[in-house]
Design a protein around this motif. Structure first.
Motif, short mmCIF file in Angstrom:
data_model
loop_
_atom_site.label_atom_id
_atom_site.label_comp_id
_atom_site.label_asym_id
_atom_site.label_seq_id
_atom_site.Cartn_x
_atom_site.Cartn_y
_atom_site.Cartn_z
N TYR A 1 6.39 -0.80 -9.63
CA TYR A 1 5.29 -1.71 -9.33
C TYR A 1 4.50 -1.29 -8.09
O TYR A 1 3.47 -1.90 -7.78
CB TYR A 1 5.81 -3.13 -9.12
N GLY A 2 5.00 -0.29 -7.37
CA GLY A 2 4.33 0.14 -6.15
C GLY A 2 4.61 -0.74 -4.96
O GLY A 2 4.08 -0.51 -3.87
N SER A 3 5.43 -1.77 -5.14
CA SER A 3 5.69 -2.73 -4.07
C SER A 3 7.01 -3.47 -4.33
O SER A 3 7.27 -3.89 -5.47
CB SER A 3 4.55 -3.75 -3.98
N ILE A 4 7.82 -3.60 -3.28
CA ILE A 4 9.05 -4.39 -3.40
C ILE A 4 8.70 -5.85 -3.70
O ILE A 4 9.29 -6.49 -4.58
CB ILE A 4 9.88 -4.30 -2.10
N ILE A 5 7.72 -6.37 -2.96
CA ILE A 5 7.31 -7.77 -3.12
C ILE A 5 6.79 -8.02 -4.54
O ILE A 5 7.18 -8.98 -5.21
CB ILE A 5 6.24 -8.14 -2.08
N LYS A 6 5.92 -7.14 -5.02
CA LYS A 6 5.37 -7.30 -6.37
C LYS A 6 6.46 -7.17 -7.43
O LYS A 6 6.44 -7.88 -8.44
CB LYS A 6 4.27 -6.28 -6.63
N GLU B 1 0.80 -1.22 0.00
CA GLU B 1 0.00 0.00 0.00
C GLU B 1 0.84 1.28 0.00
O GLU B 1 0.49 2.26 -0.66
CB GLU B 1 -0.92 0.01 1.24
N LEU B 2 1.94 1.28 0.75
CA LEU B 2 2.74 2.50 0.87
C LEU B 2 3.44 2.85 -0.44
O LEU B 2 3.96 1.96 -1.13
CB LEU B 2 3.79 2.32 1.97
N THR B 3 3.49 4.12 -0.74
CA THR B 3 4.24 4.57 -1.92
C THR B 3 5.57 5.19 -1.49
O THR B 3 5.71 5.64 -0.34
CB THR B 3 3.43 5.61 -2.72
N ASN B 4 6.52 5.21 -2.39
CA ASN B 4 7.82 5.80 -2.10
C ASN B 4 7.78 7.29 -2.38
O ASN B 4 7.69 7.71 -3.54
CB ASN B 4 8.92 5.13 -2.94
N GLU B 5 7.86 8.07 -1.32
CA GLU B 5 7.80 9.52 -1.47
C GLU B 5 9.17 10.18 -1.40
O GLU B 5 9.35 11.29 -1.88
CB GLU B 5 6.90 10.12 -0.37
N SER B 6 10.15 9.51 -0.77
CA SER B 6 11.41 10.23 -0.51
C SER B 6 12.68 9.40 -0.65
O SER B 6 13.77 9.97 -0.79
CB SER B 6 11.38 10.81 0.91
N PHE B 7 12.61 8.08 -0.64
CA PHE B 7 13.83 7.28 -0.66
C PHE B 7 14.52 7.33 -2.03
O PHE B 7 13.86 7.30 -3.08
CB PHE B 7 13.51 5.81 -0.32
N THR B 8 15.84 7.43 -2.00
CA THR B 8 16.66 7.36 -3.21
C THR B 8 17.69 6.26 -3.03
O THR B 8 17.83 5.67 -1.95
CB THR B 8 17.38 8.69 -3.49
N LYS B 9 18.48 6.00 -4.06
CA LYS B 9 19.50 4.95 -3.99
C LYS B 9 20.66 5.32 -3.05
O LYS B 9 21.47 4.47 -2.71
CB LYS B 9 20.03 4.64 -5.39
N GLU B 10 20.71 6.58 -2.64
CA GLU B 10 21.74 7.01 -1.70
C GLU B 10 21.36 6.74 -0.25
O GLU B 10 22.19 6.88 0.64
CB GLU B 10 22.06 8.49 -1.89
N ASP B 11 20.10 6.37 -0.01
CA ASP B 11 19.65 6.06 1.35
C ASP B 11 20.10 4.66 1.75
O ASP B 11 20.43 3.82 0.91
CB ASP B 11 18.13 6.17 1.45
N SER B 12 20.06 4.39 3.05
CA SER B 12 20.48 3.07 3.52
C SER B 12 19.44 2.02 3.15
O SER B 12 18.22 2.28 3.18
CB SER B 12 20.69 3.08 5.04
N ILE B 13 19.93 0.84 2.81
CA ILE B 13 19.01 -0.24 2.45
C ILE B 13 18.23 -0.71 3.67
O ILE B 13 17.08 -1.12 3.57
CB ILE B 13 19.77 -1.41 1.79
N GLY B 14 18.85 -0.58 4.87
CA GLY B 14 18.16 -0.98 6.09
C GLY B 14 16.93 -0.13 6.35
O GLY B 14 15.83 -0.66 6.60
N SER B 15 17.08 1.18 6.29
CA SER B 15 15.93 2.06 6.54
C SER B 15 14.86 1.90 5.47
O SER B 15 13.65 1.94 5.77
CB SER B 15 16.40 3.52 6.63
N PHE B 16 15.28 1.71 4.24
CA PHE B 16 14.33 1.51 3.13
C PHE B 16 13.48 0.25 3.35
O PHE B 16 12.25 0.29 3.28
CB PHE B 16 15.12 1.41 1.82
N LEU B 17 14.14 -0.87 3.64
CA LEU B 17 13.41 -2.14 3.80
C LEU B 17 12.54 -2.13 5.05
O LEU B 17 11.40 -2.63 5.03
CB LEU B 17 14.40 -3.30 3.86
N LYS B 18 13.05 -1.57 6.14
CA LYS B 18 12.25 -1.54 7.38
C LYS B 18 11.01 -0.68 7.22
O LYS B 18 9.94 -1.00 7.76
CB LYS B 18 13.11 -1.03 8.54
N TYR B 19 11.14 0.41 6.48
CA TYR B 19 9.99 1.31 6.30
C TYR B 19 8.85 0.60 5.57
O TYR B 19 7.68 0.75 5.94
CB TYR B 19 10.42 2.55 5.53
N PHE B 20 9.19 -0.16 4.54
CA PHE B 20 8.14 -0.77 3.72
C PHE B 20 7.79 -2.20 4.15
O PHE B 20 6.65 -2.63 3.97
CB PHE B 20 8.55 -0.76 2.25
#
Length: 463
Positions: A196-201, A136-155
């Motif tokens: 795709y709107g989703s990491i899983i998808k 359901e959540l969309t990516n509003e602010s993460f870029t490839k320069e952000d940490s992968i940990g914070s990105f994955l935990k958020y979604f």
């Protein structure tokens, strides 16, 4: 005649030499090449040890087959018939003193479908429900320069990441996920999220690509990875190779000529110098205050590897398994255990059990273990085997290797440090080139690519 000196005989240095050798012949250039290696053997972190019908890789145990640089080099060296591929099987995570299978339908522990998420025995019902917010959540602010940990935990939620994903990714990239960028780990995840709107998808839509690469994903050679090193060394008979000697200083003479000082008293004159050593060695031999700030930004971690070979069949291991990664809340001290004789049949001529234990500097126990004797380390490894695999018995073969401060760790400021030091090197030391895994890619494939590009860069200037 132009003279090129390559310092460091690991896979990057050897790749530089190999491609210089090919390009020199192709363009009929008058070039003299010298390779200097401090060990009495070549290969660096690629080194095969042979004992009692076991083959033990004390550094890297395999090569990722799909990297663009790998198979061309294998073909150039005529080693196609020597290739072997990994056996596929179930990978486990050891947590709460039990082995839990990583869901087969996942990539680095990340589910590729809701069904894959639901099948996990590692994550609670609440954790699975939290992970569904990725749909359901969309990516509003993460870029490839952000940490992968914070990105994955958020979604995907903290529980799924900490219990199923982090043990896998931390094992691959030797670092804290909160300090590693998406760009240097799995940059395509943010592309999938946005598309795709989703990491899983996104992973599910591209699942076929990952399934293809899962089979025969890794390669080695019938007689171990040192086969690759030995073949490159054999082809370099027209070049000078110096082993067992340290490089102590590189001194600039004139605009672009250098003297390379060795620990045995030799001084080699060079027009080009390629430094493929760990960054701390390069810093020492260049000895330049203007570079020290940048060099200090590069980080390494450490690793202890322990092989145990037993006079028992590997059939005693869980069926179809190839090893486990350790998560929190366990009664073992290791970070991971590879069932080497199961994953790589060529490493055990008589199908006897060969396992490899990994202890990393991120491990809370590592500060104690780095001071232990070999006998004490073996005892720790044996206790871990008894706890996790319920196996007793004295090993007939043991191989302990310490890689102290030699495993590159690409943290958030790594890319910035690279840009800064490249700019300064071009002014302070023109025609001295930094290369290797400290800077340009962890893994054998990226190192070979870096070596090839470095050789091309030099030859283009000479042509």
């Amino acid at each position: 005649m132009k003279k090129i000196v390559v310092v460091g005989g690991g896979i990057t240095g050897l790749s530089v030499m190999h491609y210089l050798h090919l390009l020199k012949k192709e363009k009929a250039l008058d070039v003299e090449m010298t390779l200097v290696e401090s060990n009495d053997y070549l290969g660096g972190k690629i080194h095969s040890v042979y004992e009692d019908d076991f083959i033990m890789e004390v550094g890297a145990d395999s090569i990722v087959a799909r990297h663009e640089s790998i198979l061309p080099l294998v073909e150039e060296l005529g080693l196609q018939k020597e290739l072997v591929y990994n056996a596929t099987g179930i990978s486990y995570i050891y947590t709460n003193n039990e082995l839990h299978a990583i869901p087969a339908d996942s990539v680095f522990g990340i589910p590729t479908s809701v069904e894959s998420l639901e099948s996990s025995s590692l994550v609670s019902g609440e954790g699975k429900q939290e992970a569904l917010k990725d749909l359901e959540l969309t990516n509003e602010s993460f870029t490839k320069e952000d940490s992968i940990g914070s990105f994955l935990k958020y979604f995907l939620g903290e529980e799924l990441v900490e219990k199923q994903v982090a043990p896998v990714l931390s094992g691959v990239y030797s670092g804290d996920l909160d300090k590693l960028t998406l760009e240097t780990t799995l940059p395509y995840l943010i592309d999938y999220k946005n598309k795709y709107g989703s990491i899983i998808k996104g992973l599910g839509a591209n699942k076929e690509q990952f399934q293809k690469s899962a089979n025969k994903k890794f390669i080695s050679f019938k007689n171990g990875l040192s086969t690759l090193i030995n073949q490159i060394e054999d082809e370099l008979k027209d070049s000078k190779i110096i082993k067992g000697v340290h490089t102590t200083k590189i001194e600039k003479k004139g605009e672009s000529e250098y003297s390379v000082y060795l620990s045995d008293g030799q001084i080699i004159e060079a027009d080009y110098v390629v430094l493929t050593t760990p960054h701390q060695v390069a810093q020492e031999v260049l000895n330049n205050e203007q570079l020290n700030e940048d060099f200090s930004k590069f980080k390494n971690s450490s690793l202890i590897s322990i092989y145990l070979g037993f006079d028992i069949s590997d059939e005693q291991l869980p069926a179809e398994g190839t090893g486990y990664i350790v998560s929190e809340n366990s009664n073992v001290k290791c970070n991971a255990c590879t069932w080497t004789s199961r994953k790589w049949e060529h490493t055990s001529k008589n199908n006897k059990l060969l396992v490899r234990m990994f202890y990393k500097s991120t491990n809370p126990e590592f500060s104690k273990m780095k001071h232990m004797s070999e006998e004490e380390l073996i005892e720790v490894a044996m206790q871990d085997i008894q706890h996790s695999l319920k196996l007793d018995g004295k090993p007939q073969v043991v191989e302990v290797t310490k890689w102290n401060d030699l495993m590159p760790n690409y943290h958030m400021a790594h890319a910035e440090a690279i840009k800064s030091i490249e700019k300064k090197m071009s002014t302070l030391f023109p025609q001295v080139i930094l290369a290797g895994c400290s800077y340009y890619g962890v893994g054998i494939g990226p190192c070979i690519k870096n070596g090839k590009e470095t050789a091309k860069q030099i030859i283009e200037k000479l042509s």
